[in-house]
Design a protein around this motif. Structure first.
Motif, short mmCIF file in Angstrom:
data_model
loop_
_atom_site.label_atom_id
_atom_site.label_comp_id
_atom_site.label_asym_id
_atom_site.label_seq_id
_atom_site.Cartn_x
_atom_site.Cartn_y
_atom_site.Cartn_z
N MET A 1 -17.99 16.82 -42.96
CA MET A 1 -17.69 16.63 -41.55
C MET A 1 -18.75 15.75 -40.90
SD MET A 1 -14.92 18.21 -40.71
CE MET A 1 -15.08 18.40 -38.94
N LEU A 2 -18.31 14.71 -40.22
CA LEU A 2 -19.24 13.82 -39.53
C LEU A 2 -19.59 14.41 -38.16
CD1 LEU A 2 -17.60 10.36 -40.32
CD2 LEU A 2 -19.47 11.52 -41.52
N LYS A 3 -20.83 14.19 -37.76
CA LYS A 3 -21.29 14.71 -36.47
C LYS A 3 -22.36 13.78 -35.91
CE LYS A 3 -24.75 17.66 -38.71
NZ LYS A 3 -25.26 19.04 -38.87
N PRO A 4 -22.63 13.85 -34.60
CA PRO A 4 -23.70 13.03 -34.01
C PRO A 4 -25.05 13.43 -34.58
CG PRO A 4 -22.24 13.90 -32.30
CD PRO A 4 -21.90 14.61 -33.57
N PRO A 5 -25.96 12.46 -34.78
CA PRO A 5 -27.29 12.79 -35.29
C PRO A 5 -28.05 13.66 -34.30
CG PRO A 5 -26.86 10.42 -35.35
CD PRO A 5 -25.78 11.02 -34.54
N GLU A 6 -28.60 14.74 -34.79
CA GLU A 6 -29.31 15.68 -33.91
C GLU A 6 -30.62 15.10 -33.39
OE1 GLU A 6 -31.27 20.19 -34.07
OE2 GLU A 6 -30.23 19.36 -35.83
N ARG B 1 -21.83 11.01 -27.84
CA ARG B 1 -21.66 12.21 -27.04
C ARG B 1 -20.85 11.89 -25.78
NH1 ARG B 1 -25.18 15.69 -29.49
NH2 ARG B 1 -26.97 14.73 -30.55
N ASP B 2 -20.17 12.90 -25.26
CA ASP B 2 -19.42 12.75 -24.02
C ASP B 2 -18.40 11.62 -24.08
OD1 ASP B 2 -21.04 14.80 -22.90
OD2 ASP B 2 -22.58 13.32 -22.41
N GLY B 3 -17.73 11.50 -25.23
CA GLY B 3 -16.69 10.51 -25.36
C GLY B 3 -17.15 9.09 -25.52
N ARG B 4 -18.41 8.90 -25.88
CA ARG B 4 -18.95 7.55 -26.04
C ARG B 4 -19.03 7.17 -27.53
NH1 ARG B 4 -24.32 8.27 -22.53
NH2 ARG B 4 -24.22 10.23 -23.69
N LEU B 5 -19.01 5.87 -27.77
CA LEU B 5 -19.11 5.36 -29.13
C LEU B 5 -20.57 5.39 -29.58
CD1 LEU B 5 -17.62 4.00 -31.51
CD2 LEU B 5 -18.18 1.79 -30.44
N GLY B 6 -20.83 6.00 -30.72
CA GLY B 6 -22.19 6.10 -31.23
C GLY B 6 -22.20 6.43 -32.70
N PRO B 7 -23.37 6.51 -33.30
CA PRO B 7 -23.49 6.76 -34.74
C PRO B 7 -23.18 8.21 -35.11
CG PRO B 7 -25.65 6.65 -33.75
CD PRO B 7 -24.68 6.30 -32.66
N LEU B 8 -22.88 8.39 -36.40
CA LEU B 8 -22.57 9.70 -36.95
C LEU B 8 -23.33 9.89 -38.26
CD1 LEU B 8 -18.70 9.43 -36.45
CD2 LEU B 8 -20.24 10.83 -35.05
N VAL B 9 -23.53 11.12 -38.66
CA VAL B 9 -24.15 11.44 -39.95
C VAL B 9 -23.24 12.40 -40.70
CG1 VAL B 9 -26.53 11.02 -39.22
CG2 VAL B 9 -25.52 13.29 -38.92
N ASP B 10 -23.36 12.41 -42.04
CA ASP B 10 -22.50 13.28 -42.85
C ASP B 10 -23.22 14.50 -43.40
OD1 ASP B 10 -24.07 12.20 -44.85
OD2 ASP B 10 -22.42 11.24 -45.93
#
Length: 286
Positions: free
Chosen positions: A1-6, A15-24
């Motif tokens: 599952m991909l998620k925003p980098p903590e 976050r908040d519907g914005r385009l940004g990076p993800l980590v696996d």
């Protein structure tokens, strides 16, 4: 599952519907390609850098590993979007303290459009970029019991004296305290044969010779992880990496004095902290 980098402290965040990076969670970082020239430029840089035989192996370790591109569902819900596939620079770190330092007294590139040039010039003059050759873009300091993470508005207001203090606070215990930073972890993080200073000096030696690229608006990212001990030892050495390459240009056989000058300035600040960690002003660095 991909998620925003903590532990992302600067840049566009997913976050908040914005385009940004993800980590696996398995060591990979997915950075969405920007739709304008910046995305194409960054992909061109990674492709060129990864295949350039003149880059020393040791220098490559300061850059994120590049694993091509991949179409993924964008974090803003806009559908499939191309992403750079890079190494997750914080993989394996439990509670990393992180600081993002944008290097160079000039963050705009020579052929920049007039509106972009004026925007960057205003930021460089308002921040410490023009004065010091670098500025802090974001940071967090993790302790076992707390996390100190100043807001973006606070970070934008940092002046030269604040930078001295923040670089000391970054390696101090009880980071959320308003007391004077004690620099208890300075020697473990900044010093030593594999510390931040030694790594920055390696980069400096390369930038004194390399004429392949000019790095505008790129950052030095520093991260380290405390192991909970009181004697300043860490399970992994501090990590120093270069990131953000949307404005890298061909060096055309000329040394990148803008980036090199900012790097030298940062080295001076770190050196002064190691020489005199109890000097709360570090005025000699200014």
């Amino acid at each position: 599952m991909l998620k925003p980098p903590e532990h992302q402290v600067a840049g566009h965040q997913a976050r908040d519907g914005r385009l940004g990076p993800l980590v696996d969670g398995s060591g990979l970082f997915y950075k969405p390609l920007q739709s304008d020239d910046r995305g194409a430029n960054e992909l061109t840089f990674y492709t060129s850098f990864s295949s350039e035989p003149r880059i020393p192996t040791r220098i490559r370790s300061f850059f994120p590993g590049f694993h091509g591109t991949q179409l993924l569902r964008a974090s803003d819900g806009s559908g499939l979007h191309p992403h750079l596939v890079l190494d997750d620079l914080f993989a394996g770190l439990r509670l990393p303290s992180v600081i993002d330092l944008k290097i160079g007294s000039r963050t705009w590139f020579p052929s920049a459009p007039e509106d972009y040039f004026r925007k960057c010039l205003a930021k460089d003059r308002k921040s410490t970029s023009a004065l010091l050759g670098f500025r802090i873009s974001g940071l967090q300091v993790n302790d076992e019991d707390c996390r100190w993470r100043p807001s973006h508005d606070e970070v934008r207001q940092f002046n030269a004296k604040d930078v001295c203090r923040i670089l000391r606070r970054f390696v101090s215990s009880d980071p959320a305290s308003d007391c004077e930073p004690n620099c208890v972890f300075a020697s473990a993080v900044y010093g030593g044969a594999e510390g931040v200073l030694a790594q920055l000096l390696e980069l400096k030696a390369w930038f004194e010779e390399q004429t392949l690229f000019h790095f505008y608006s790129a950052s030095v990212l520093v991260a380290y992880d405390k192991d909970g001990s009181e004697d300043g030892r860490y399970p992994n050495r501090a990590r120093v990496r270069l990131v953000d390459f949307a404005h890298v240009l061909d060096g055309n056989g000329v040394i990148d004095h803008n980036f090199l000058g900012g790097l030298c300035s940062l080295i001076k600040f770190i050196s002064n902290i190691l020489k005199d960690p109890d000097n709360i002003s570090n005025s000699n660095a200014l």
